[in-house]
Design a protein around this motif. Structure first.
Motif, PDB file in Angstrom:
ATOM      1  N   ASP A 250     -23.034  34.027 107.966  1.00 43.11           N
ATOM      2  CA  ASP A 250     -23.213  35.212 107.130  1.00 43.11           C
ATOM      3  C   ASP A 250     -22.471  35.051 105.803  1.00 43.11           C
ATOM      4  O   ASP A 250     -22.975  35.462 104.747  1.00 43.11           O
ATOM      5  CB  ASP A 250     -22.704  36.460 107.854  1.00 43.11           C
ATOM      6  CG  ASP A 250     -23.586  36.861 109.030  1.00 43.11           C
ATOM      7  OD1 ASP A 250     -24.739  36.373 109.104  1.00 43.11           O
ATOM      8  OD2 ASP A 250     -23.124  37.655 109.867  1.00 43.11           O
ATOM      9  N   ASP A 251     -21.290  34.457 105.841  1.00 43.38           N
ATOM     10  CA  ASP A 251     -20.520  34.259 104.609  1.00 43.38           C
ATOM     11  C   ASP A 251     -21.230  33.281 103.678  1.00 43.38           C
ATOM     12  O   ASP A 251     -21.232  33.464 102.452  1.00 43.38           O
ATOM     13  CB  ASP A 251     -19.126  33.737 104.935  1.00 43.38           C
ATOM     14  CG  ASP A 251     -18.214  34.814 105.513  1.00 43.38           C
ATOM     15  OD1 ASP A 251     -18.559  36.013 105.392  1.00 43.38           O
ATOM     16  OD2 ASP A 251     -17.157  34.458 106.080  1.00 43.38           O
ATOM     17  N   SER A 255     -22.570  34.054  99.947  1.00 40.16           N
ATOM     18  CA  SER A 255     -22.111  33.304  98.775  1.00 40.16           C
ATOM     19  C   SER A 255     -23.292  32.790  97.960  1.00 40.16           C
ATOM     20  O   SER A 255     -23.215  32.708  96.727  1.00 40.16           O
ATOM     21  CB  SER A 255     -21.210  32.142  99.207  1.00 40.16           C
ATOM     22  OG  SER A 255     -21.931  31.162  99.935  1.00 40.16           O
TER      23      SER A 255
END
Length: 278
Positions: A250-251, A255
């Motif tokens: 998810d990160d 990004s």
């Protein structure tokens, strides 16, 4: 390599990764498409304006694959907008393809200067209702164009094919499409290669032991986009399809989404009016 699919609003299933042939020379198209089909692609995207429909059709026939296993998209060019013109254009596009039907037929651009895209859409509705095509949709349509179709048309477009890549995401438009059950299909999904040197993408690629292009295509898939990367390089054609062995966190997705800068590469649908006749 596995193939993800998306179910369109009329129940038709479209392979989420397709092979695009924009700017592929007519003489090279058949070979490129045959190679893509050998690798495992089952979705080919062309257009009357690309002048290479015949090569796509030849590759489909030469592949020996059952027609029902393949998904062929093509598009109505600007110079053939209008109800009767669009009906004729579809017949002619099938003749060039050498196929009995297309799986998806799109109005390529709204071309608002001509103000015939609603009439063109009604022709596509007629073709669809008569069973001549499995699904119909649009390309490069913005909110105002979709609003007119919603008011004056009968069939909700199955798909809107738009320029979409990390630095040009058209988030409001994609959100509207999802709200109306219109699938989002990304062309120039890699930013025509211009997005791939970004340090964020390079870092994620190194961590996952894949290429930056694979990272971007995986980002599209996890956001639910249909993608049609284009290449005539055999290694890149294969790599662009080899997307099932890894996933983004998810990160990492966030990004990449943060890279949006409004960097449009193509023409503005509000003003683009070239006839696309060659």
């Amino acid at each position: 390599m596995t193939m993800d699919v998306i179910t369109l609003n009329n129940g038709v299933r479209i392979p989420q990764v397709g092979f695009g042939v924009f700017q592929v020379p007519p003489g090279d198209t058949q070979q490129a498409v045959e190679h893509a089909l050998e690798i495992g692609y089952r979705h080919i995207d062309t257009a009357a304006a690309y002048n290479n429909e015949a090569g796509v059709g030849a590759a489909v026939r030469a592949s020996g694959l059952p027609r029902e296993e393949l998904f062929v998209t093509t598009k109505l060019r600007n110079g053939e907008h209008g109800y009767e013109s669009a009906l004729r254009a579809y017949d002619e596009t099938l003749q060039r393809l050498g196929l009995e039907y297309a799986d998806l037929y799109l109005v390529h651009w709204p071309n608002p200067a001509a103000d015939l895209y609603v009439d063109s859409w009604r022709a596509l509705e007629r073709i669809y209702i008569d069973g001549g095509v499995r699904a119909i949709g649009v390309s490069n349509f913005l909110t105002e164009h979709l609003d007119r179709l919603a008011k004056e048309g009968e069939v909700v477009p199955a798909i809107n094919q738009i320029e979409l890549h990390p630095t040009y995401q058209q988030r409001e438009l994609t959100a509207l499409c999802r709200q109306r059950s219109i699938a989002v299909e990304a062309y120039s999904p890699l930013g025509q290669g211009g997005d791939l040197d970004d340090p964020v993408l390079v870092s994620i690629a190194e961590a996952l032991h894949v290429t930056p292009a694979q990272v971007v295509l995986r980002w599209h898939l996890q956001l639910g986009h249909v993608v049609i990367p284009k290449s005539v390089n055999p290694d890149r054609i294969r790599a662009n399809f080899d997307l099932s062995g890894f996933a983004l966190t998810d990160d990492q997705v966030a990004s990449i989404t943060a890279l949006d800068s409004g960097n449009r590469l193509g023409s503005d649908p509000r003003t683009f009016a070239i006839s696309q006749i060659r």
